[in-house]
Structure formats: structure tokens, C-alpha cells
Design a protein around this motif. Structure first.
Motif, mmCIF file in Angstrom:
data_model
loop_
_atom_site.group_PDB
_atom_site.id
_atom_site.type_symbol
_atom_site.label_atom_id
_atom_site.label_comp_id
_atom_site.label_asym_id
_atom_site.label_seq_id
_atom_site.Cartn_x
_atom_site.Cartn_y
_atom_site.Cartn_z
ATOM 1 N N GLU A 198 0.820 -1.217 0.000
ATOM 2 C CA GLU A 198 0.000 0.000 0.000
ATOM 3 C C GLU A 198 0.853 1.266 0.000
ATOM 4 O OE1 GLU A 198 -3.873 1.786 2.382
ATOM 5 O OE2 GLU A 198 -2.545 0.367 3.374
ATOM 6 N N ASN A 199 1.946 1.277 0.758
ATOM 7 C CA ASN A 199 2.862 2.418 0.762
ATOM 8 C C ASN A 199 4.237 1.936 1.207
ATOM 9 O OD1 ASN A 199 3.102 2.675 3.775
ATOM 10 N ND2 ASN A 199 0.913 3.143 3.584
ATOM 11 N N HIS A 200 5.231 2.796 1.083
ATOM 12 C CA HIS A 200 6.596 2.346 1.328
ATOM 13 C C HIS A 200 6.861 1.991 2.790
ATOM 14 C CE1 HIS A 200 6.801 6.671 2.130
ATOM 15 N NE2 HIS A 200 7.891 6.465 2.814
ATOM 16 N N TYR A 201 6.084 2.555 3.723
ATOM 17 C CA TYR A 201 6.283 2.216 5.123
ATOM 18 C C TYR A 201 5.925 0.759 5.406
ATOM 19 C CZ TYR A 201 6.613 7.257 5.764
ATOM 20 O OH TYR A 201 6.993 8.570 5.681
ATOM 21 N N GLN A 202 5.021 0.177 4.619
ATOM 22 C CA GLN A 202 4.643 -1.209 4.852
ATOM 23 C C GLN A 202 5.764 -2.187 4.512
ATOM 24 O OE1 GLN A 202 0.892 -2.346 3.147
ATOM 25 N NE2 GLN A 202 -0.261 -1.118 4.602
ATOM 26 N N TYR A 203 6.803 -1.712 3.833
ATOM 27 C CA TYR A 203 7.934 -2.585 3.544
ATOM 28 C C TYR A 203 8.905 -2.690 4.716
ATOM 29 C CZ TYR A 203 6.687 -2.914 -1.384
ATOM 30 O OH TYR A 203 6.035 -3.191 -2.558
ATOM 31 N N LEU A 204 8.770 -1.808 5.714
ATOM 32 C CA LEU A 204 9.742 -1.802 6.804
ATOM 33 C C LEU A 204 9.853 -3.153 7.521
ATOM 34 C CD1 LEU A 204 9.119 1.771 8.278
ATOM 35 C CD2 LEU A 204 11.071 0.999 6.933
ATOM 36 N N PRO A 205 8.738 -3.832 7.864
ATOM 37 C CA PRO A 205 8.910 -5.157 8.491
ATOM 38 C C PRO A 205 9.605 -6.158 7.569
ATOM 39 C CG PRO A 205 6.693 -4.310 8.864
ATOM 40 C CD PRO A 205 7.325 -3.418 7.832
ATOM 41 N N ALA A 206 9.253 -6.129 6.274
ATOM 42 C CA ALA A 206 9.897 -7.049 5.325
ATOM 43 C C ALA A 206 11.382 -6.751 5.186
ATOM 44 C CB ALA A 206 9.202 -6.968 3.969
ATOM 45 N N PHE A 207 11.772 -5.489 5.363
ATOM 46 C CA PHE A 207 13.175 -5.104 5.287
ATOM 47 C C PHE A 207 13.889 -5.296 6.630
ATOM 48 C CE2 PHE A 207 12.237 -1.760 1.752
ATOM 49 C CZ PHE A 207 12.124 -2.780 0.834
ATOM 50 N N ARG A 208 13.184 -5.878 7.620
ATOM 51 C CA ARG A 208 13.719 -6.140 8.955
ATOM 52 C C ARG A 208 14.135 -4.841 9.661
ATOM 53 N NH1 ARG A 208 13.752 -11.431 9.406
ATOM 54 N NH2 ARG A 208 14.055 -12.760 7.573
ATOM 55 N N PHE A 209 13.259 -3.893 9.560
ATOM 56 C CA PHE A 209 13.478 -2.622 10.254
ATOM 57 C C PHE A 209 13.423 -2.849 11.753
ATOM 58 C CE2 PHE A 209 11.326 1.078 12.238
ATOM 59 C CZ PHE A 209 12.341 2.012 12.075
ATOM 60 N N ASN A 210 14.404 -2.334 12.479
ATOM 61 C CA ASN A 210 14.467 -2.451 13.934
ATOM 62 C C ASN A 210 14.270 -1.070 14.547
ATOM 63 O OD1 ASN A 210 15.030 -2.824 16.636
ATOM 64 N ND2 ASN A 210 16.854 -4.074 16.296
ATOM 65 N N PRO A 211 13.093 -0.813 15.145
ATOM 66 C CA PRO A 211 12.826 0.527 15.670
ATOM 67 C C PRO A 211 13.737 0.923 16.825
ATOM 68 C CG PRO A 211 11.114 -1.015 16.352
ATOM 69 C CD PRO A 211 11.951 -1.731 15.353
ATOM 70 N N LYS A 212 14.421 -0.053 17.439
ATOM 71 C CA LYS A 212 15.321 0.268 18.541
ATOM 72 C C LYS A 212 16.694 0.705 18.054
ATOM 73 C CE LYS A 212 13.038 -2.924 21.751
ATOM 74 N NZ LYS A 212 13.212 -4.095 22.656
ATOM 75 N N LYS A 213 16.992 0.424 16.785
ATOM 76 C CA LYS A 213 18.302 0.774 16.239
ATOM 77 C C LYS A 213 18.286 2.172 15.642
ATOM 78 C CE LYS A 213 20.531 -1.957 13.608
ATOM 79 N NZ LYS A 213 20.854 -2.853 12.487
ATOM 80 N N ILE A 214 19.382 2.849 15.758
ATOM 81 C CA ILE A 214 19.534 4.156 15.115
ATOM 82 C C ILE A 214 19.978 3.973 13.672
ATOM 83 C CG2 ILE A 214 20.860 6.302 15.120
ATOM 84 C CD1 ILE A 214 20.967 6.090 18.167
ATOM 85 N N ASP A 215 20.871 3.009 13.457
ATOM 86 C CA ASP A 215 21.415 2.775 12.122
ATOM 87 C C ASP A 215 20.620 1.673 11.427
ATOM 88 O OD1 ASP A 215 22.847 2.388 9.842
ATOM 89 O OD2 ASP A 215 24.767 1.972 10.815
ATOM 90 N N ASN A 216 19.848 2.035 10.429
ATOM 91 C CA ASN A 216 19.092 1.064 9.635
ATOM 92 C C ASN A 216 19.457 1.205 8.153
ATOM 93 O OD1 ASN A 216 16.787 -0.523 11.187
ATOM 94 N ND2 ASN A 216 16.922 1.499 12.150
ATOM 95 N N ASP A 217 20.716 1.436 7.871
ATOM 96 C CA ASP A 217 21.153 1.664 6.490
ATOM 97 C C ASP A 217 20.846 0.499 5.567
ATOM 98 O OD1 ASP A 217 22.043 4.238 6.730
ATOM 99 O OD2 ASP A 217 24.087 3.687 7.291
ATOM 100 N N ALA A 218 20.780 -0.720 6.118
ATOM 101 C CA ALA A 218 20.505 -1.888 5.276
ATOM 102 C C ALA A 218 19.149 -1.759 4.585
ATOM 103 C CB ALA A 218 20.549 -3.159 6.114
ATOM 104 N N ILE A 219 18.229 -1.016 5.191
ATOM 105 C CA ILE A 219 16.904 -0.824 4.602
ATOM 106 C C ILE A 219 17.015 -0.081 3.270
ATOM 107 C CG2 ILE A 219 14.697 0.375 4.913
ATOM 108 C CD1 ILE A 219 14.911 -0.239 7.866
ATOM 109 N N VAL A 220 17.923 0.882 3.214
ATOM 110 C CA VAL A 220 18.104 1.662 1.991
ATOM 111 C C VAL A 220 18.546 0.748 0.858
ATOM 112 C CG1 VAL A 220 19.407 3.525 0.907
ATOM 113 C CG2 VAL A 220 18.620 3.761 3.277
ATOM 114 N N THR A 221 19.479 -0.151 1.150
ATOM 115 C CA THR A 221 19.954 -1.088 0.130
ATOM 116 C C THR A 221 18.824 -1.980 -0.356
ATOM 117 O OG1 THR A 221 22.146 -1.097 1.146
ATOM 118 C CG2 THR A 221 21.616 -2.915 -0.336
ATOM 119 N N GLN A 222 18.028 -2.492 0.579
ATOM 120 C CA GLN A 222 16.921 -3.360 0.186
ATOM 121 C C GLN A 222 15.859 -2.596 -0.602
ATOM 122 O OE1 GLN A 222 15.676 -6.385 3.261
ATOM 123 N NE2 GLN A 222 16.969 -5.092 4.553
ATOM 124 N N SER A 223 15.628 -1.358 -0.231
ATOM 125 C CA SER A 223 14.653 -0.535 -0.949
ATOM 126 C C SER A 223 15.111 -0.282 -2.381
ATOM 127 C CB SER A 223 14.449 0.791 -0.208
ATOM 128 O OG SER A 223 13.557 1.624 -0.907
#
Length: 498
Positions: A148-173
Motif C-alpha cells: 500500500e505504501n513504502h512504510y509497509q515494507y519496513l517489516p519485510a526489510f527487517r526494520f528495527n525501531p530500537k536501532k539508530i542505524d538502519n542503512d541496510a533498509i536503503v539497500t533493500q529498498s
């Protein structure tokens, strides 16, 4: 035979009608425990309490609870391509579902519906969807590559809300964007693609990856804390938009992500020229609104639909969000002749005329409403003492924060709480009324709420006003401010000297 539940979407052209229609038929076995909600999205300005005109209309087509009904049907008109959001929600308690099950079984599926569509969706065990019909390819492509929108990909990209550095999400996106584009080329080679779908896919695929970079970088800057960005940090994020956004044909307005970034791309230079301030709750100044309106004219000369979209958006902002109507009248003097057939032109003219009567020193329009004991109270009957009027959009709104101010002002000010919540019966409202020495509670039935919207331009952004002892406005446009309403306090000091 494998048990399946089948949702049949049958789009029929009704002979003799001016537009085609969509008929949705649903059949399912009794053991299915999901609810399917169908929501139609139209890019259309329409009146909405609190924002003036909303730029997107979401219409619930129907809701089907397949655990209590075996079948159902609904119809709706379709005269041009539209997005339908099918939200699938499990009725099982969320603590019974694993995160993977929640993502798979409770989600939103985008459907691309065109006139004369005839689409059958089969819901297999585990909510796996298969499609039948002449436009199956559209639905399969959206199911495989678009949430539905790009935020819904965050769980699939293994976004960790406790982490400050989530650069891996950018690569997956970025990888998802490349996969989308590669698969889209294969898709186009095998299927004819209309221009609306083409621009939706290309514009969304272009915008979403760099939006993900902004999300990640924003969290890094704030270090996962709710702090305000510095001007330098805000400029860094703005630069990502200014360096990456590009214009697509007008049909790209179909994409919500693209529309949001179109506004942002046009707006950023104006906010850099006329910075937003904490003292104004980061609202645009009159100068900024006029500047961004003119920029929209200049930058979108070759994109007439996007130009009209943005000029309507900025005029709506000037009319609804700015206390003074000076900027709104200036913009409307251009908008009216530019779009003489606009369906919102009369709306703007009416609101501007109404708000011009609400300026400092003018008499507040009369009203008569019910108090708790069912007697009628008129505004004119309250003259002789300054009034602090609070428009309440839900039960007891504003009262917890204003009680101390009531006590501080004592008998010098009467606090008037006007309920403007549609659909609340009088007997329900009065059960929540708390009698206090310096407070008066008034109830507006639904028909009076509509009058208030027209006469007082009632909206949540400016829920307070101060009226002097003679019934004249001291300030109609007092915003909601936390924690202690400094503007309201200032205006009350000006009339009672405390």
C-alpha cells in the motif's frame, strides 16, 4: 477438493447508463475468519471538517465479514481507472498470530480497476490470492511488487525501531526498485499497458526509494528521540528531495507518494525563503503561501492537471489555515479566472466571505444553543463579561487543560464550551457535562454544527476565540497550543488585565 474461498469482482457495463459499474460478489465457506474491506480512492478535492478541502477521497465500497456470511455483493460506478484497496484483517486475536502471519494474513492488497473490468479473486488457504479475468496481469504485478505504501515494507526489510542505524533498509529498498523496473519491462513486453498505470508504476517506483532514505536518515539524526531537527539537518533532508524528485506526466497524480513529494518539491524553496517558526507551530506564513502558489504556476506550466491540483491545494491552505484573508483573496483573484469551471470555486468564495466577518472588532454572529438543563442560551444574552469560547470536537475536549485557567480568571471571564461533535445525542452529551462556577456548556445539534461551519469557519486548528464584554471579537483565530495555551492567555489578559 481443496477448500478455498472465492471473491468475485464482476465489473459490468449496464446498457443505457452513462457510466459503467463495478459489481462485487463474494462467496466463502463458513470457516473463513477474515474481514475484507474495499475502499475506493479518488484524487478529488472535497470538503472535510478541519482541513477545508481534502485532496483525496476515500470511499468505503463495502465490508464483508466472511466468518458470518457465506456470500454478498455490492456495486459502484467506474468511469475511469481507479485504485481499490482491499484490506484483509484476521478476526483472530493479534497475540495468537506470529509477526510473519500478521504480515501475510492482515494486509492491504491494491487492485487496479478500469471501466468494463471483470475480475475474479480467489482467496486460497493462508490468504494467497489468485486472479481470473482480462486484466489479471495488473493485479498480479501489484500483488507481487507493490504494497500500500513504502512504510509497509519496513517489516519485510527487517526494520528495527530500537536501532539508530538502519542503512541496510536503503539497500533493500533500492534493490526492490530495480526488481520492480526489471519485472515491469517484462510485464510491458507481454501485456498492453494504459498510460495511467504506466505513470503510476514509474512515478511510485522513482519516489519511494529516496523516501526510504529520508526515513532512515531522519531517525539517525534524531537518534530515536523526539527532538526537533536543526536547520542544517532539515536542509540535508530537503536536499534529498530536491536532488531526486522529477516530474512525470499528469497521470502520475494517481500515485499518493508522488503527490506528496510533488507538494514537497514545490514547497521547499518557499520555506527556505520564508522559514517556519515554532511560535507559529510551523505553519506557513502568508508570504510563503503566495510564493509557493506562484512557484506552482511557473514550474508546472506544461503539466496542467498538476498545476490545478497544487494551486487548489495552496489556495485551500490560505483560506483555511491563515487567520487573515488578505493572502487568500489575492490568490483567489488569480484562481477564479484561471479555473472558471472549477467545482470548488464557489466553496472558496463562500469561506472567504464568511471569514472576513470574523476579524477583530467585529460583532460575533448570534447563535442560540441548548445548555444542560435544556434551556436555550443565546450569545447576546452573555454580554457583559468577556468570553473564552472553545469548540469541542469530542466529549470534554479542552477542559482538562483549561480548568486551571478558569480558576485563575475567576469571575472575570466566562468559559463557554460548545460541542460541535456530529452524531452525539443530547442525552449522551449532557451526561458528560461537569458543572463548574465559571464554565458554561452548550450543545449544537447536527444542523447547528453545519451553520457554525459556515458562519464561524469552525475547525480543529483554531478551536478557541475570545469575545469582549460587548460581543465583539478580540481574536477568533486562537490555535491549540500545548501545554498551556499562551495565545489564549495573552488575549484574555488584554480584555481583563490579569
Amino acid at each position: 477438493m481443496k477448500a478455498v474461498s472465492t471473491i468475485i469482482f464482476t465489473m459490468l457495463v449496464i446498457s443505457g447508463m452513462a457510466q459503467s459499474s463495478a459489481r462485487i460478489n463474494i462467496a466463502s465457506p463458513t470457516e473463513v475468519d477474515y474481514v475484507y474491506s474495499l475502499t475506493l480512492e479518488r484524487v478529488r478535492f472535497h470538503e472535510t471538517l478541519g482541513v477545508g478541502l481534502a485532496e483525496t477521497e476515500y470511499e468505503t465500497i463495502d465490508v464483508f465479514d466472511l466468518s458470518i456470511q457465506k456470500d454478498g455483493s455490492t456495486t459502484f460506478p467506474v468511469d475511469k481507472p481507479l485504485l481499490v484497496r482491499m484490506t484483509i484483517a484476521s478476526k483472530r486475536p493479534t497475540n495468537d498470530l506470529s509477526p510473519a502471519e500478521m504480515r501475510r494474513q492482515s494486509r492491504t492488497q491494491l487492485l487496479y480497476i478500469v471501466p468494463d473490468e471483470n475480475l475474479t479473486i480467489t482467496v486460497n488457504p493462508g490468504n494467497e490470492l489468485t486472479f481470473e479475468g482480462k486484466n489479471v496481469a495488473y493485479q498480479e504485478f501489484l500483488q507481487n511488487y507493490f504494497l500500500e505504501n513504502h512504510y509497509q515494507y519496513l517489516p519485510a526489510f527487517r526494520f528495527n525501531p530500537k536501532k539508530i542505524d538502519n542503512d541496510a533498509i536503503v539497500t533493500q529498498s533500492d534493490s526492490l526498485a530495480q526488481l520492480r523496473l526489471a519485472q515491469y519491462e517484462t510485464f510491458k513486453a507481454a501485456h498492453p499497458v494504459d498510460s495511467t498505470f504506466d505513470n503510476y508504476v514509474r512515478a511510485t517506483t522513482h519516489v519511494e526509494p529516496y523516501l526510504m532514505r529520508i526515513v532512515v536518515r531522519d531517525r539517525q539524526m534524531r537518534k530515536n528521540t523526539p527532538v526537533k531537527l536543526t536547520p542544517e539537518q532539515r536542509k540535508e533532508l530537503n536536499t534529498i528531495t530536491m536532488d531526486n524528485f522529477k516530474l512525470y506526466p499528469d497521470e502520475a497524480l494517481f500515485s499518493l507518494a508522488y503527490r506528496n513529494e510533488l507538494r514537497n518539491w514545490i514547497l521547499i524553496p518557499s520555506t527556505e525563503k520564508y522559514p517556519q517558526e515554532v511560535s507559529t507551530q510551523f505553519m506557513l506564513s502568508a508570504e510563503a503561501v503566495q510564493d509557493v502558489y506562484q512557484r506552482s504556476i511557473e514550474k508546472l506550466q506544461n503539466y496542467p492537471k498538476q498545476q490545478e491540483y497544487l494551486l487548489t491545494y495552496w489556495l485551500n491552505y490560505a483560506v483555511t489555515a491563515l487567520p487573515s484573508m488578505q493572502a487568500a483573496k489575492a490568490l483567489f483573484s488569480d484562481f477564479g479566472p484561471r479555473y472558471p469551471d472549477s467545482e470548488v470555486k464557489d466553496y472558496f468564495a463562500k469561506i472567504i466571505a464568511a471569514k472576513e466577518k470574523l476579524e477583530k472588532g467585529q460583532s460575533a454572529p448570534e447563535f442560540t444553543l441548548l445548555n444542560k438543563d435544556s434551556t436555550m442560551v443565546s450569545l447576546s444574552s452573555l454580554r457583559g463579561k468577556p468570553l473564552a469560547v472553545a469548540f469541542a470536537f469530542n466529549l470534554k475536549q479542552h477542559e482538562p487543560t483549561l480548568k486551571l485557567l478558569e480558576e485563575a480568571k475567576g469571575d472575570s471571564v466566562l468559559f463557554v464550551y460548545v460541542s460541535v461533535t456530529p452524531g452525539i445525542p443530547f442525552h449522551t452529551w449532557k451526561d458528560y457535562v461537569e458543572a463548574r462556577p465559571h464554565a458554561l456548556h452548550l450543545y449544537a445539534p447536527d444542523e447547528e454544527i453545519e451553520k457554525f461551519k459556515a458562519v464561524y469557519a469552525v475547525e480543529p486548528r483554531f478551536p478557541f476565540m475570545v469575545i469582549d464584554e460587548a460581543g465583539r471579537f478580540v481574536n477568533r483565530w486562537i490555535p491549540q497550543e500545548f501545554p498551556d495555551n499562551p495565545t489564549l492567555k495573552k488575549e484574555l489578559r488584554s480584555v481583563v488585565g490579569q
